[in-house]
Design a protein around this motif. Sequence first.
Motif, PDB file in Angstrom:
ATOM      1  N   ILE A 156      46.343  24.586  58.136  1.00  0.00           N
ATOM      2  CA  ILE A 156      45.373  24.815  59.218  1.00  0.00           C
ATOM      3  C   ILE A 156      44.349  25.896  58.858  1.00  0.00           C
ATOM      4  CG2 ILE A 156      47.009  24.074  60.977  1.00  0.00           C
ATOM      5  CD1 ILE A 156      47.284  27.034  61.785  1.00  0.00           C
ATOM      6  N   ASN A 157      44.368  26.355  57.611  1.00  0.00           N
ATOM      7  CA  ASN A 157      43.424  27.374  57.126  1.00  0.00           C
ATOM      8  C   ASN A 157      43.479  28.670  57.939  1.00  0.00           C
ATOM      9  OD1 ASN A 157      42.413  25.823  55.021  1.00  0.00           O
ATOM     10  ND2 ASN A 157      40.952  24.811  56.371  1.00  0.00           N
ATOM     11  N   GLU A 158      44.672  29.141  58.166  1.00  0.00           N
ATOM     12  CA  GLU A 158      44.893  30.421  58.835  1.00  0.00           C
ATOM     13  C   GLU A 158      45.850  31.246  57.989  1.00  0.00           C
ATOM     14  OE1 GLU A 158      43.411  31.564  61.519  1.00  0.00           O
ATOM     15  OE2 GLU A 158      42.429  29.734  62.185  1.00  0.00           O
ATOM     16  N   LYS A 159      46.015  32.514  58.368  1.00  0.00           N
ATOM     17  CA  LYS A 159      46.945  33.389  57.647  1.00  0.00           C
ATOM     18  C   LYS A 159      48.381  33.071  58.065  1.00  0.00           C
ATOM     19  CE  LYS A 159      43.765  37.264  57.356  1.00  0.00           C
ATOM     20  NZ  LYS A 159      43.516  38.660  57.731  1.00  0.00           N
ATOM     21  N   PRO A 160      49.340  33.244  57.147  1.00  0.00           N
ATOM     22  CA  PRO A 160      50.749  33.008  57.512  1.00  0.00           C
ATOM     23  C   PRO A 160      51.219  33.911  58.650  1.00  0.00           C
ATOM     24  CG  PRO A 160      50.509  33.159  55.131  1.00  0.00           C
ATOM     25  CD  PRO A 160      49.188  33.503  55.718  1.00  0.00           C
ATOM     26  N   GLN A 161      50.605  35.068  58.775  1.00  0.00           N
ATOM     27  CA  GLN A 161      50.983  36.000  59.836  1.00  0.00           C
ATOM     28  C   GLN A 161      50.730  35.382  61.214  1.00  0.00           C
ATOM     29  OE1 GLN A 161      48.762  39.629  59.629  1.00  0.00           O
ATOM     30  NE2 GLN A 161      49.643  40.457  61.490  1.00  0.00           N
ATOM     31  N   ILE A 162      49.705  34.539  61.330  1.00  0.00           N
ATOM     32  CA  ILE A 162      49.394  33.914  62.623  1.00  0.00           C
ATOM     33  C   ILE A 162      50.505  32.956  63.029  1.00  0.00           C
ATOM     34  CG2 ILE A 162      47.784  32.305  63.737  1.00  0.00           C
ATOM     35  CD1 ILE A 162      45.562  33.871  62.474  1.00  0.00           C
ATOM     36  N   ILE A 163      50.995  32.175  62.071  1.00  0.00           N
ATOM     37  CA  ILE A 163      52.101  31.252  62.370  1.00  0.00           C
ATOM     38  C   ILE A 163      53.335  32.050  62.771  1.00  0.00           C
ATOM     39  CG2 ILE A 163      53.555  29.397  61.456  1.00  0.00           C
ATOM     40  CD1 ILE A 163      50.588  28.657  61.764  1.00  0.00           C
ATOM     41  N   GLN A 164      53.589  33.123  62.059  1.00  0.00           N
ATOM     42  CA  GLN A 164      54.742  33.974  62.373  1.00  0.00           C
ATOM     43  C   GLN A 164      54.617  34.532  63.793  1.00  0.00           C
ATOM     44  OE1 GLN A 164      55.026  37.397  59.843  1.00  0.00           O
ATOM     45  NE2 GLN A 164      56.903  38.128  60.802  1.00  0.00           N
ATOM     46  N   GLU A 165      53.411  34.982  64.167  1.00  0.00           N
ATOM     47  CA  GLU A 165      53.220  35.542  65.510  1.00  0.00           C
ATOM     48  C   GLU A 165      53.394  34.475  66.591  1.00  0.00           C
ATOM     49  OE1 GLU A 165      49.378  37.372  65.329  1.00  0.00           O
ATOM     50  OE2 GLU A 165      50.149  39.173  64.351  1.00  0.00           O
ATOM     51  N   TYR A 166      52.914  33.259  66.324  1.00  0.00           N
ATOM     52  CA  TYR A 166      53.081  32.185  67.303  1.00  0.00           C
ATOM     53  C   TYR A 166      54.553  31.831  67.474  1.00  0.00           C
ATOM     54  CZ  TYR A 166      48.319  30.946  68.533  1.00  0.00           C
ATOM     55  OH  TYR A 166      47.059  30.955  69.057  1.00  0.00           O
ATOM     56  N   GLU A 167      55.288  31.771  66.370  1.00  0.00           N
ATOM     57  CA  GLU A 167      56.698  31.397  66.467  1.00  0.00           C
ATOM     58  C   GLU A 167      57.563  32.511  67.034  1.00  0.00           C
ATOM     59  OE1 GLU A 167      58.137  29.755  62.821  1.00  0.00           O
ATOM     60  OE2 GLU A 167      56.852  27.981  62.980  1.00  0.00           O
TER      61      GLU A 167
ATOM     62  N   LEU B 223      56.321  26.648  73.929  1.00  0.00           N
ATOM     63  CA  LEU B 223      55.355  26.393  72.861  1.00  0.00           C
ATOM     64  C   LEU B 223      55.881  26.884  71.520  1.00  0.00           C
ATOM     65  CD1 LEU B 223      52.566  25.450  71.904  1.00  0.00           C
ATOM     66  CD2 LEU B 223      51.704  27.707  72.489  1.00  0.00           C
ATOM     67  N   LYS B 224      56.461  28.080  71.506  1.00  0.00           N
ATOM     68  CA  LYS B 224      56.955  28.587  70.215  1.00  0.00           C
ATOM     69  C   LYS B 224      58.122  27.753  69.694  1.00  0.00           C
ATOM     70  CE  LYS B 224      59.811  32.368  71.984  1.00  0.00           C
ATOM     71  NZ  LYS B 224      60.026  33.794  72.000  1.00  0.00           N
ATOM     72  N   LYS B 225      58.980  27.268  70.604  1.00  0.00           N
ATOM     73  CA  LYS B 225      60.080  26.395  70.172  1.00  0.00           C
ATOM     74  C   LYS B 225      59.550  25.060  69.667  1.00  0.00           C
ATOM     75  CE  LYS B 225      63.519  28.429  73.227  1.00  0.00           C
ATOM     76  NZ  LYS B 225      64.295  28.270  74.463  1.00  0.00           N
ATOM     77  N   ALA B 226      58.506  24.522  70.324  1.00  0.00           N
ATOM     78  CA  ALA B 226      57.925  23.250  69.914  1.00  0.00           C
ATOM     79  C   ALA B 226      57.263  23.369  68.541  1.00  0.00           C
ATOM     80  CB  ALA B 226      56.914  22.789  70.959  1.00  0.00           C
ATOM     81  N   ILE B 227      56.595  24.494  68.290  1.00  0.00           N
ATOM     82  CA  ILE B 227      55.950  24.704  66.979  1.00  0.00           C
ATOM     83  C   ILE B 227      57.013  24.781  65.894  1.00  0.00           C
ATOM     84  CG2 ILE B 227      54.607  26.336  65.580  1.00  0.00           C
ATOM     85  CD1 ILE B 227      53.084  27.083  68.143  1.00  0.00           C
ATOM     86  N   MET B 228      58.068  25.560  66.155  1.00  0.00           N
ATOM     87  CA  MET B 228      59.141  25.700  65.159  1.00  0.00           C
ATOM     88  C   MET B 228      59.816  24.355  64.874  1.00  0.00           C
ATOM     89  SD  MET B 228      61.297  29.197  65.622  1.00  0.00           S
ATOM     90  CE  MET B 228      61.011  29.682  67.297  1.00  0.00           C
TER      91      MET B 228
END
Length: 139
Positions: free
Chosen positions: A102-113, A80-85
Amino acid sequence: MAGISQDWEPVVIRKKAPTAAARKDEKAVNAARRAGADIETIRKANAGTNKAASSSTSLNTRKLDDETENLAHDKVPSELKKAIMQARMDKKLTQSQLAQLINEKPQIIQEYESGKAIPNQQIISKLEKSLGVKLRGKK
Protein backbone atom coordinates in the motif's frame (compact mmCIF):
# COMPACT_ATOMS: atom_id res chain seq x y z
CA MET A 1 39.86 74.16 -21.54
CA ALA A 2 39.44 77.25 -19.48
CA GLY A 3 36.11 76.10 -17.96
CA ILE A 4 37.44 72.88 -16.33
CA SER A 5 38.32 72.95 -12.67
CA GLN A 6 39.43 70.26 -10.32
CA ASP A 7 37.84 69.53 -6.96
CA TRP A 8 40.57 68.85 -4.40
CA GLU A 9 38.25 68.31 -1.41
CA PRO A 10 39.07 65.12 0.53
CA VAL A 11 36.69 62.17 0.16
CA VAL A 12 35.93 60.28 3.38
CA ILE A 13 34.78 56.68 3.04
CA ARG A 14 33.17 55.18 6.11
CA LYS A 15 32.00 51.71 7.00
CA LYS A 16 28.32 50.92 7.19
CA ALA A 17 26.51 51.72 10.42
CA PRO A 18 26.62 48.80 12.85
CA THR A 19 23.73 46.34 12.72
CA ALA A 20 21.35 45.86 15.62
CA ALA A 21 23.24 42.79 16.80
CA ALA A 22 26.57 44.63 16.67
CA ARG A 23 25.10 47.55 18.63
CA LYS A 24 24.10 45.15 21.39
CA ASP A 25 27.60 43.70 21.55
CA GLU A 26 29.28 44.14 24.94
CA LYS A 27 32.24 45.99 23.43
CA ALA A 28 29.96 48.41 21.61
CA VAL A 29 27.94 49.07 24.76
CA ASN A 30 31.09 49.75 26.78
CA ALA A 31 32.41 52.08 24.08
CA ALA A 32 29.12 53.97 24.11
CA ARG A 33 29.29 54.29 27.91
CA ARG A 34 32.81 55.71 27.68
CA ALA A 35 31.67 58.17 25.03
CA GLY A 36 28.76 59.25 27.22
CA ALA A 37 26.04 58.16 24.77
CA ASP A 38 22.56 57.28 25.95
CA ILE A 39 22.06 53.56 26.50
CA GLU A 40 18.60 52.09 26.74
CA THR A 41 18.06 48.69 28.33
CA ILE A 42 14.80 46.80 28.04
CA ARG A 43 14.00 43.57 29.84
CA LYS A 44 11.74 41.26 27.88
CA ALA A 45 8.94 39.44 29.66
CA ASN A 46 10.17 35.86 29.20
CA ALA A 47 13.83 36.62 28.63
CA GLY A 48 16.21 34.10 30.14
CA THR A 49 13.58 31.44 30.62
CA ASN A 50 13.50 28.10 28.90
CA LYS A 51 9.90 28.45 27.76
CA ALA A 52 9.02 28.67 24.12
CA ALA A 53 6.64 31.41 23.06
CA SER A 54 4.10 28.80 21.97
CA SER A 55 4.18 26.83 25.21
CA SER A 56 1.79 29.11 27.03
CA THR A 57 -1.89 28.38 26.65
CA SER A 58 -3.46 30.78 24.20
CA LEU A 59 -6.98 32.13 24.50
CA ASN A 60 -8.26 29.96 21.65
CA THR A 61 -6.86 26.82 23.23
CA ARG A 62 -8.33 27.76 26.59
CA LYS A 63 -11.76 28.33 25.01
CA LEU A 64 -11.56 24.96 23.25
CA ASP A 65 -10.61 23.25 26.52
CA ASP A 66 -13.57 24.86 28.27
CA GLU A 67 -16.05 23.93 25.54
CA THR A 68 -15.13 20.32 24.85
CA GLU A 69 -14.66 17.52 27.28
CA ASN A 70 -13.47 14.78 24.92
CA LEU A 71 -9.89 15.73 24.03
CA ALA A 72 -8.76 12.30 22.83
CA HIS A 73 -8.27 11.44 19.17
CA ASP A 74 -10.32 8.75 17.51
CA LYS A 75 -8.64 5.36 17.69
CA VAL A 76 -8.93 2.34 15.45
CA PRO A 77 -11.90 0.24 16.63
CA SER A 78 -11.11 -3.25 17.84
CA GLU A 79 -13.22 -4.86 15.07
CA LEU A 80 -11.17 -3.05 12.41
CA LYS A 81 -7.80 -3.99 13.88
CA LYS A 82 -8.87 -7.64 14.20
CA ALA A 83 -10.18 -7.63 10.61
CA ILE A 84 -6.89 -6.18 9.30
CA MET A 85 -4.84 -8.76 11.20
CA GLN A 86 -7.05 -11.65 10.06
CA ALA A 87 -7.02 -10.58 6.40
CA ARG A 88 -3.24 -10.11 6.50
CA MET A 89 -2.75 -13.55 8.06
CA ASP A 90 -5.05 -15.14 5.46
CA LYS A 91 -2.92 -13.65 2.67
CA LYS A 92 0.22 -14.83 4.55
CA LEU A 93 1.77 -11.34 4.56
CA THR A 94 3.97 -9.70 7.16
CA GLN A 95 3.27 -6.16 8.33
CA SER A 96 6.19 -4.82 6.29
CA GLN A 97 5.06 -6.69 3.14
CA LEU A 98 1.56 -5.25 3.51
CA ALA A 99 3.02 -1.79 4.04
CA GLN A 100 4.98 -2.15 0.79
CA LEU A 101 1.82 -3.17 -1.05
CA ILE A 102 0.00 0.00 0.00
CA ASN A 103 3.10 2.26 -0.20
CA GLU A 104 3.10 3.18 3.48
CA LYS A 105 5.58 2.72 6.32
CA PRO A 106 5.48 -0.56 8.28
CA GLN A 107 4.93 1.50 11.42
CA ILE A 108 1.49 2.53 10.10
CA ILE A 109 0.38 -1.09 9.76
CA GLN A 110 1.70 -1.79 13.25
CA GLU A 111 -0.25 1.18 14.66
CA TYR A 112 -3.46 0.10 12.93
CA GLU A 113 -3.15 -3.46 14.22
CA SER A 114 -2.36 -2.31 17.75
CA GLY A 115 -5.24 0.19 17.70
CA LYS A 116 -3.06 3.26 18.31
CA ALA A 117 -3.49 4.90 14.88
CA ILE A 118 -5.90 7.70 14.07
CA PRO A 119 -8.19 6.22 11.39
CA ASN A 120 -7.50 7.56 7.90
CA GLN A 121 -10.05 6.63 5.24
CA GLN A 122 -7.44 6.68 2.45
CA ILE A 123 -5.23 4.17 4.23
CA ILE A 124 -8.21 1.99 5.09
CA SER A 125 -9.29 1.96 1.43
CA LYS A 126 -5.73 1.00 0.38
CA LEU A 127 -5.85 -1.86 2.90
CA GLU A 128 -9.23 -2.99 1.56
CA LYS A 129 -7.93 -3.07 -2.02
CA SER A 130 -4.68 -4.87 -1.22
CA LEU A 131 -6.24 -7.40 1.16
CA GLY A 132 -9.39 -7.95 -0.89
CA VAL A 133 -11.75 -7.58 2.08
CA LYS A 134 -14.28 -4.96 3.16
CA LEU A 135 -13.10 -3.29 6.38
CA ARG A 136 -15.61 -0.44 6.58
CA GLY A 137 -19.36 -0.46 6.85
CA LYS A 138 -21.60 -3.46 7.28
CA LYS A 139 -20.20 -6.85 6.34
